[in-house]
Enzyme design. Sequence first.
Site, PDB file in Angstrom:
ATOM      1  N   ASP A  55      64.550  45.071  52.325  1.00  0.00           N
ATOM      2  CA  ASP A  55      63.777  46.283  52.658  1.00  0.00           C
ATOM      3  C   ASP A  55      62.449  46.041  53.365  1.00  0.00           C
ATOM      4  O   ASP A  55      61.443  46.704  53.070  1.00  0.00           O
ATOM      5  CB  ASP A  55      63.513  47.084  51.384  1.00  0.00           C
ATOM      6  CG  ASP A  55      64.773  47.577  50.714  1.00  0.00           C
ATOM      7  OD1 ASP A  55      65.871  47.308  51.226  1.00  0.00           O
ATOM      8  OD2 ASP A  55      64.667  48.210  49.656  1.00  0.00           O
ATOM      9  N   LYS A  96      71.390  50.793  51.871  1.00  0.00           N
ATOM     10  CA  LYS A  96      71.596  51.078  50.451  1.00  0.00           C
ATOM     11  C   LYS A  96      70.841  52.347  50.051  1.00  0.00           C
ATOM     12  O   LYS A  96      69.722  52.580  50.502  1.00  0.00           O
ATOM     13  CB  LYS A  96      71.142  49.890  49.597  1.00  0.00           C
ATOM     14  CG  LYS A  96      69.658  49.516  49.732  1.00  0.00           C
ATOM     15  CD  LYS A  96      69.372  48.210  48.999  1.00  0.00           C
ATOM     16  CE  LYS A  96      67.906  47.837  49.010  1.00  0.00           C
ATOM     17  NZ  LYS A  96      67.029  48.750  48.262  1.00  0.00           N
ATOM     18  N   CYS A 114      62.908  46.609  44.263  1.00  0.00           N
ATOM     19  CA  CYS A 114      64.181  46.336  44.914  1.00  0.00           C
ATOM     20  C   CYS A 114      64.570  44.861  44.878  1.00  0.00           C
ATOM     21  O   CYS A 114      65.751  44.532  44.760  1.00  0.00           O
ATOM     22  CB  CYS A 114      64.148  46.859  46.348  1.00  0.00           C
ATOM     23  SG  CYS A 114      64.010  48.666  46.419  1.00  0.00           S
TER      24      CYS A 114
END
Length: 231
Positions: free
Chosen positions: A29, A134, A167
Amino acid sequence: MSKPGKGVVKAEPAPIELDFARTALVIIDMQRDFLEPGGFGETLGNDVSQLSRAVKPVAAVLAAARENGLLVIHTREGHLPDLSDAPPAKVERGAPSLRIGDPGPMGRILIRGEAGHDIVPALYPLKSEIVIDKPGKGAFYATELGAVLKQHGIENLVVCGVTTEVCVHTTIREGNDRGYRCVALADGCASYFPEFHDLGLKMIKAQGGIFGWVSDSASLLEALAAARMAS
């Protein structure tokens, strides 16, 4: 391109030997929505500059992974334009200045296809590299990641990105439960809250490595170079 063989990476709670032919670099990310002003991270009241410290170490590891032919996987958290994969409990949580799906300086906040959803230029994926979109925190939930790793015969995950305690941590926990040996790169991860970064890494390596190992970019680069020379 021939891949390096096995190498020992300095890590805690103990060094770990990795077969680099069966190791994937997973970059979590590193998106404009999290790292740049005007994105989702800033709408939550965070100082997004806290995350920039991970960019240079990740870039160094990414370059080495490409040079040595390791499987590289990038992930992006975000949602479909109709928000059908964004649970109300997530969208409504907290008190951000803008919510998921709202128009922002880089397009709709955390929406796939918008500028803010994409990866920062310094770490932008090659066309040959895998990008996993995701909807949640972990990279395995509701994605093709498990199938991709199985297809490539991957056993080890070198994980970096943002944020350490959210994450990155969730993905390492998910990977650990699925039998992968997970190594977090301390300087390749970052958090809006430095104390959460430190504690998140301590949790990974606690109790003999309950979720995995913690290393750093220099140690991984050293092990890759040694494995290349030996192969």
